[in-house]
Design a protein around this motif. Structure first.
Motif, PDB file in Angstrom:
ATOM      1  N   LEU A 102       7.753  -3.789 -19.438  1.00 32.11           N
ATOM      2  CA  LEU A 102       7.898  -4.943 -18.560  1.00 32.11           C
ATOM      3  C   LEU A 102       7.483  -4.557 -17.145  1.00 32.11           C
ATOM      4  O   LEU A 102       7.507  -3.381 -16.781  1.00 32.11           O
ATOM      5  CB  LEU A 102       9.360  -5.416 -18.527  1.00 32.11           C
ATOM      6  N   PHE A 103       7.131  -5.574 -16.375  1.00 31.78           N
ATOM      7  CA  PHE A 103       6.951  -5.380 -14.944  1.00 31.78           C
ATOM      8  C   PHE A 103       7.928  -6.298 -14.217  1.00 31.78           C
ATOM      9  O   PHE A 103       8.047  -7.486 -14.556  1.00 31.78           O
ATOM     10  CB  PHE A 103       5.516  -5.680 -14.510  1.00 31.78           C
ATOM     11  N   VAL A 104       8.652  -5.735 -13.258  1.00 34.41           N
ATOM     12  CA  VAL A 104       9.625  -6.485 -12.470  1.00 34.41           C
ATOM     13  C   VAL A 104       9.070  -6.594 -11.053  1.00 34.41           C
ATOM     14  O   VAL A 104       8.727  -5.581 -10.434  1.00 34.41           O
ATOM     15  CB  VAL A 104      10.999  -5.795 -12.475  1.00 34.41           C
ATOM     16  N   LYS A 105       8.964  -7.841 -10.561  1.00 41.11           N
ATOM     17  CA  LYS A 105       8.288  -8.085  -9.291  1.00 41.11           C
ATOM     18  C   LYS A 105       9.092  -9.045  -8.424  1.00 41.11           C
ATOM     19  O   LYS A 105       9.627 -10.043  -8.928  1.00 41.11           O
ATOM     20  CB  LYS A 105       6.918  -8.742  -9.524  1.00 41.11           C
ATOM     21  N   SER A 165       1.093  -6.564  -2.127  1.00 39.83           N
ATOM     22  CA  SER A 165       0.732  -5.148  -2.046  1.00 39.83           C
ATOM     23  C   SER A 165       1.573  -4.273  -2.968  1.00 39.83           C
ATOM     24  O   SER A 165       1.797  -3.091  -2.686  1.00 39.83           O
ATOM     25  CB  SER A 165       0.839  -4.629  -0.604  1.00 39.83           C
ATOM     26  N   SER A 166       2.075  -4.864  -4.054  1.00 39.00           N
ATOM     27  CA  SER A 166       2.908  -4.152  -5.029  1.00 39.00           C
ATOM     28  C   SER A 166       4.207  -3.641  -4.429  1.00 39.00           C
ATOM     29  O   SER A 166       4.867  -2.764  -5.010  1.00 39.00           O
ATOM     30  CB  SER A 166       2.141  -2.997  -5.690  1.00 39.00           C
ATOM     31  N   VAL A 167       4.614  -4.171  -3.285  1.00 35.41           N
ATOM     32  CA  VAL A 167       5.895  -3.790  -2.688  1.00 35.41           C
ATOM     33  C   VAL A 167       7.015  -4.317  -3.577  1.00 35.41           C
ATOM     34  O   VAL A 167       7.052  -5.495  -3.939  1.00 35.41           O
ATOM     35  CB  VAL A 167       6.020  -4.361  -1.256  1.00 35.41           C
ATOM     36  N   GLY A 168       7.944  -3.448  -3.945  1.00 32.67           N
ATOM     37  CA  GLY A 168       9.090  -3.852  -4.753  1.00 32.67           C
ATOM     38  C   GLY A 168       8.817  -3.996  -6.230  1.00 32.67           C
ATOM     39  O   GLY A 168       9.684  -4.465  -6.975  1.00 32.67           O
ATOM     40  N   VAL A 169       7.636  -3.593  -6.694  1.00 30.35           N
ATOM     41  CA  VAL A 169       7.262  -3.744  -8.102  1.00 30.35           C
ATOM     42  C   VAL A 169       7.599  -2.472  -8.866  1.00 30.35           C
ATOM     43  O   VAL A 169       7.362  -1.359  -8.382  1.00 30.35           O
ATOM     44  CB  VAL A 169       5.756  -4.046  -8.247  1.00 30.35           C
ATOM     45  N   SER A 170       8.158  -2.626 -10.061  1.00 27.13           N
ATOM     46  CA  SER A 170       8.477  -1.484 -10.921  1.00 27.13           C
ATOM     47  C   SER A 170       7.995  -1.749 -12.339  1.00 27.13           C
ATOM     48  O   SER A 170       8.033  -2.883 -12.816  1.00 27.13           O
ATOM     49  CB  SER A 170       9.992  -1.240 -10.961  1.00 27.13           C
ATOM     50  N   LYS A 171       7.577  -0.686 -12.999  1.00 31.97           N
ATOM     51  CA  LYS A 171       7.265  -0.746 -14.420  1.00 31.97           C
ATOM     52  C   LYS A 171       8.488  -0.280 -15.192  1.00 31.97           C
ATOM     53  O   LYS A 171       9.077   0.751 -14.873  1.00 31.97           O
ATOM     54  CB  LYS A 171       6.054   0.122 -14.749  1.00 31.97           C
ATOM     55  N   ASP A 230      17.883  -2.371 -14.804  1.00 30.16           N
ATOM     56  CA  ASP A 230      18.798  -2.632 -13.692  1.00 30.16           C
ATOM     57  C   ASP A 230      18.284  -2.043 -12.385  1.00 30.16           C
ATOM     58  O   ASP A 230      18.340  -2.689 -11.334  1.00 30.16           O
ATOM     59  CB  ASP A 230      20.184  -2.062 -14.015  1.00 30.16           C
ATOM     60  N   ALA A 231      17.768  -0.826 -12.447  1.00 30.52           N
ATOM     61  CA  ALA A 231      17.245  -0.199 -11.226  1.00 30.52           C
ATOM     62  C   ALA A 231      16.026  -0.958 -10.712  1.00 30.52           C
ATOM     63  O   ALA A 231      15.864  -1.145  -9.498  1.00 30.52           O
ATOM     64  CB  ALA A 231      16.887   1.262 -11.499  1.00 30.52           C
ATOM     65  N   ALA A 232      15.178  -1.424 -11.617  1.00 25.67           N
ATOM     66  CA  ALA A 232      13.993  -2.184 -11.212  1.00 25.67           C
ATOM     67  C   ALA A 232      14.393  -3.504 -10.556  1.00 25.67           C
ATOM     68  O   ALA A 232      13.767  -3.940  -9.572  1.00 25.67           O
ATOM     69  CB  ALA A 232      13.101  -2.447 -12.420  1.00 25.67           C
ATOM     70  N   MET A 233      15.431  -4.139 -11.077  1.00 25.78           N
ATOM     71  CA  MET A 233      15.913  -5.394 -10.474  1.00 25.78           C
ATOM     72  C   MET A 233      16.429  -5.137  -9.064  1.00 25.78           C
ATOM     73  O   MET A 233      16.179  -5.936  -8.151  1.00 25.78           O
ATOM     74  CB  MET A 233      17.003  -6.008 -11.348  1.00 25.78           C
ATOM     75  N   ALA A 234      17.124  -4.032  -8.860  1.00 27.46           N
ATOM     76  CA  ALA A 234      17.642  -3.716  -7.523  1.00 27.46           C
ATOM     77  C   ALA A 234      16.503  -3.513  -6.535  1.00 27.46           C
ATOM     78  O   ALA A 234      16.567  -3.982  -5.388  1.00 27.46           O
ATOM     79  CB  ALA A 234      18.520  -2.465  -7.593  1.00 27.46           C
ATOM     80  N   VAL A 235      15.433  -2.839  -6.964  1.00 26.48           N
ATOM     81  CA  VAL A 235      14.274  -2.615  -6.088  1.00 26.48           C
ATOM     82  C   VAL A 235      13.629  -3.946  -5.716  1.00 26.48           C
ATOM     83  O   VAL A 235      13.280  -4.195  -4.554  1.00 26.48           O
ATOM     84  CB  VAL A 235      13.256  -1.685  -6.780  1.00 26.48           C
ATOM     85  N   ALA A 236      13.473  -4.837  -6.703  1.00 27.48           N
ATOM     86  CA  ALA A 236      12.835  -6.131  -6.440  1.00 27.48           C
ATOM     87  C   ALA A 236      13.708  -7.026  -5.577  1.00 27.48           C
ATOM     88  O   ALA A 236      13.206  -7.699  -4.669  1.00 27.48           O
ATOM     89  CB  ALA A 236      12.507  -6.816  -7.761  1.00 27.48           C
ATOM     90  N   PHE A 237      15.014  -7.039  -5.848  1.00 20.28           N
ATOM     91  CA  PHE A 237      15.909  -7.894  -5.059  1.00 20.28           C
ATOM     92  C   PHE A 237      16.030  -7.415  -3.612  1.00 20.28           C
ATOM     93  O   PHE A 237      16.441  -8.183  -2.733  1.00 20.28           O
ATOM     94  CB  PHE A 237      17.297  -7.962  -5.704  1.00 20.28           C
TER      95      PHE A 237
END
Length: 360
Positions: free
Chosen positions: A187-190, A196-202, A210-217
């Motif tokens: 998945l990709f969480v954005k 500029s792909s800021v806050g995006v995680s694979k 959960d960690a990817a959601m925290a980065v995006a939020f």
């Protein structure tokens, strides 16, 4: 020939402030000085409009020290509708100086308060012509949720996704995890409204969500969880000129050791990614990608320019990932590289953008 006055506007309040400032260095160095008089105006991180130095070397793309607009005490007074078109500057000592009539603004701003329709609406209100995207296409493409809806309505394929607001995650994270699981892996969480792909995680495994959601939020209170699409990462540059809308030769993002095309890979020359333009494609694939790029541009009521990012799957399907209405113009950015490969120099590209703004 009398020179027309172009305000080059950069910086801004978003997390992409430094990239916008570095783009300004390139634009100030390449704009046709025989044709245009240039007034550089920066926006500080706090939102103040200041008169900047007309010095490309002040804004280099340097990974060790990214440039920024610093408050120098000046304040820009924009022309008001119905009055004269003179741009005035309040100097640090309080004196007011006129800089002549403004013909057009070239906003090279990325992210919120610059690429989302807000600055475009501001200049519409002031009746000041500007280059690049308009209010609607900028706002649509800044919000990935609504961009996908517009593309789907036009019959353009997009990656399956779910949109999650912070209140949904805080209220029932288990339900969000179930919805995400139905999309498969990876998945990709954005963040919905960042670039500029800021806050995006694979996300390769469920326990990484959960960690990817925290980065995006941390960037936005609305987040997209998307199915990872298997295929070649293709980008095409779209430009609105005097003869209509046209697309460049497509380029390709080739990942060698990097997990995805992130901020470092895009702007700081990070290892593990190659930006190739033109991409190695058949004539039929090139034509289909160019047509898809123009269709996507039309679907969001595009104006001026956009970079259209898509995947070319092993079965030959084109899946549009996103549109950027003010793509990066740094020396390693795909948009100018694609136009250079198509026979349009960096300086000529800037001229086309400015002239399109002047025609409005």
């Amino acid at each position: 020939m009398d020179k027309q006055t172009v305000v080059v506007l950069f910086g801004g309040r978003s997390s992409e402030h430094s990239i916008s400032s570095a783009t300004a260095g390139g634009v100030l160095g390449a704009i046709d000085r025989d044709r245009y008089a240039v007034i550089p105006v920066g926006i500080t991180r706090e939102g103040a409009f200041v008169l900047e130095d007309d010095d490309p070397a002040k804004f280099p793309l340097d990974a060790a020290h990214l440039p920024e607009v610093v408050d120098n005490g000046t304040r820009v007074l924009w022309p008001e509708p119905g009055g004269d078109r003179t741009l005035r500057v309040v100097q640090a000592d309080g004196s007011v100086e006129g800089f002549g009539e403004v013909d057009v603004v070239l906003p090279i701003l990325h992210g919120p308060h610059g690429e989302d329709g807000t600055i475009q609406g501001y200049f519409d209100t002031l009746e000041v012509p500007y280059a690049g995207g308009g209010v609607l296409d900028s706002a649509l493409c800044m919000d990935k949720h609504f961009m996908k809806i517009a593309l789907q309505a036009a019959g353009i394929a997009v990656a399956p996704w779910v949109t999650v607001r912070r209140r949904d995650w805080d209220g029932d994270a288990a339900d969000v995890r179930r919805r995400a699981a139905a999309l498969g892996l990876p998945l990709f969480v954005k963040p919905a409204r960042a670039g500029s792909s800021v806050g995006v995680s694979k996300v390769d495994t469920a326990d990484e969500l959960d960690a990817a959601m925290a980065v995006a939020f941390a960037e936005d209170d609305k987040v997209l969880i998307e199915t990872g699409v298997s295929g070649r990462e293709i980008e095409v540059a779209v430009l609105e000129g005097v003869d209509g809308v046209r697309a460049s030769l497509p380029g390709e993002i080739v990942l060698t050791s990097r997990g995805f095309y992130d901020f470092e890979g895009k702007y700081l020359g990070g290892d593990g990614v190659d930006v190739v333009c033109p991409a190695e494609l058949t004539d039929a694939e090139t034509a289909a990608i160019q047509q898809a790029g123009i269709r996507a541009f039309d679907a969001v009521d595009g104006r001026g320019l956009a970079r259209v990012d898509m995947f070319l799957t092993p079965t030959g399907e084109l899946v549009v990932n996103e549109l950027n209405t003010m793509p990066g113009f740094t020396p390693i950015s795909m948009f100018p590289k694609c136009w250079v490969a198509s026979g349009l120099s960096y300086g000529e590209l800037i001229t086309e953008l400015v002239e399109a703004g002047l025609r409005r």
